[in-house]
Scaffold this motif. Structure first.
Motif, PDB file in Angstrom:
ATOM      1  N   GLU A 101      48.033  53.205  52.216  1.00  8.94           N
ATOM      2  CA  GLU A 101      48.674  53.578  50.953  1.00  8.94           C
ATOM      3  C   GLU A 101      49.967  52.856  50.845  1.00  8.94           C
ATOM      4  O   GLU A 101      50.700  52.452  51.463  1.00  8.94           O
TER       5      GLU A 101
ATOM      6  N   ILE B  75      52.429  51.063  47.323  1.00  8.84           N
ATOM      7  CA  ILE B  75      52.858  50.818  45.805  1.00  8.84           C
ATOM      8  C   ILE B  75      52.514  49.361  45.167  1.00  8.84           C
ATOM      9  O   ILE B  75      53.149  48.439  45.824  1.00  8.84           O
TER      10      ILE B  75
ATOM     11  N   THR C  62      50.972  53.957  42.823  1.00  8.44           N
ATOM     12  CA  THR C  62      50.552  54.429  44.057  1.00  8.44           C
ATOM     13  C   THR C  62      49.202  54.481  44.275  1.00  8.44           C
ATOM     14  O   THR C  62      48.256  54.920  43.619  1.00  8.44           O
TER      15      THR C  62
END
Length: 276
Positions: A76, A78, A84
């Motif tokens: 995960e 950005i 995101t």
């Protein structure tokens, strides 16, 4: 004496069998063997087949040379445009130098896995969302280069890296759906406007043609009347052309009066009346 010789020969033979059993090592076709003698790498890499070592002195480590398929856990991050996302991938690699893979890194599979996860997070931070969704081939090449650079020193060759899936938040999915819908509506309006423009040009050409030939306008009117009359549940209102009114007007006028006397014949050339 003969019995003692037989017993000695049997003992020597047994010792030889035990020694061969302890010294024999089989390396499979897809493996390579790295020999450690008293803790040091000795000789070349052992090829597939039967190899003999010195028991209790040598240790033979087998290294798998097949291509390893390793999934990269979803990371995960950005993106550069502040979205995101969760991205997972898969990396294909193989060992090209068995001695380096065994000596220079403690666990080459774990090292490649950690390097792949770190590189994947770095790629996410350097890329835009549009690149992750549509330009994956370029990202795969960049990710492969980032993993392969340190792995070369470990005797590892990275064959291919593929991004498997990009997971987006639900809000972003709805926003992208609205954007796609708005773009399709815009294109539909442009197509309709273009169709109206082409139709108007054709109608202008037809009007010009009918203005040059009034009969064509009358024929077109009759065709329209026939098309409307085909519908039984329609009320037909037929406009009367102005030309028809002019025709009726001329038919209602009285004929012109006949003259009271006939015209006199023209005189003869010699001055007398023309002979009858």
């Amino acid at each position: 004496m003969v019995d003692e010789l037989l017993v000695a020969a049997a003992a020597v033979g047994s010792a030889g069998v035990v020694y061969l059993a302890a010294a024999a090592r089989v390396v499979k076709q897809y493996e390579r063997g790295v020999l450690f003698r008293l803790g040091r790498v000795t000789g070349d890499v052992r090829e597939p087949g039967l190899n003999l070592i010195i028991p209790f002195v040598d240790r033979l480590h087998r290294i798998n040379m097949q291509i390893v398929t390793m999934p990269i856990p979803a990371q995960e991050g950005i993106t550069r445009d502040n979205v995101t996302v969760r991205v997972d991938a898969v990396v294909y690699f193989r060992v090209v130098d068995a001695a380096s893979a065994l000596v220079k890194v403690e666990d080459y599979k774990f090292a490649v896995s950690q390097m792949a996860q770190t590189s994947l997070r770095s790629i996410i931070g350097k890329s835009d969302l549009d690149d992750l969704l549509s330009n994956r081939e370029k990202l795969n090449q960049g990710l492969e280069l980032m993993i392969d650079s340190p792995a070369v020193g470990w005797g590892i060759q990275v064959d291919r890296v593929e991004i498997k899936d990009v997971s987006l938040p639900d809000t972003m999915k709805r926003s992208m759906a609205r954007q796609a819908e708005a773009d399709r509506e815009r294109r539909a309006r442009i197509i309709n406007a273009d169709a109206e423009l082409q139709a108007s040009k054709k109608l202008a050409e037809a009007a010009q043609q009918m203005s040059d030939t009034p009969t064509a306008l009358q024929l077109r009117l009759l065709q329209t009347v026939m098309a409307v009359a085909a519908e039984k549940n329609s009320t037909l209102v037929l406009p009367i052309p102005v030309e028809l009114l002019h025709f009726l007007e001329r038919g209602a006028q009285p004929p012109s009066a006949e003259p009271d006397h006939l015209p006199q014949p023209a005189p003869h050339a010699n001055g007398g009346p023309h002979p009858g």
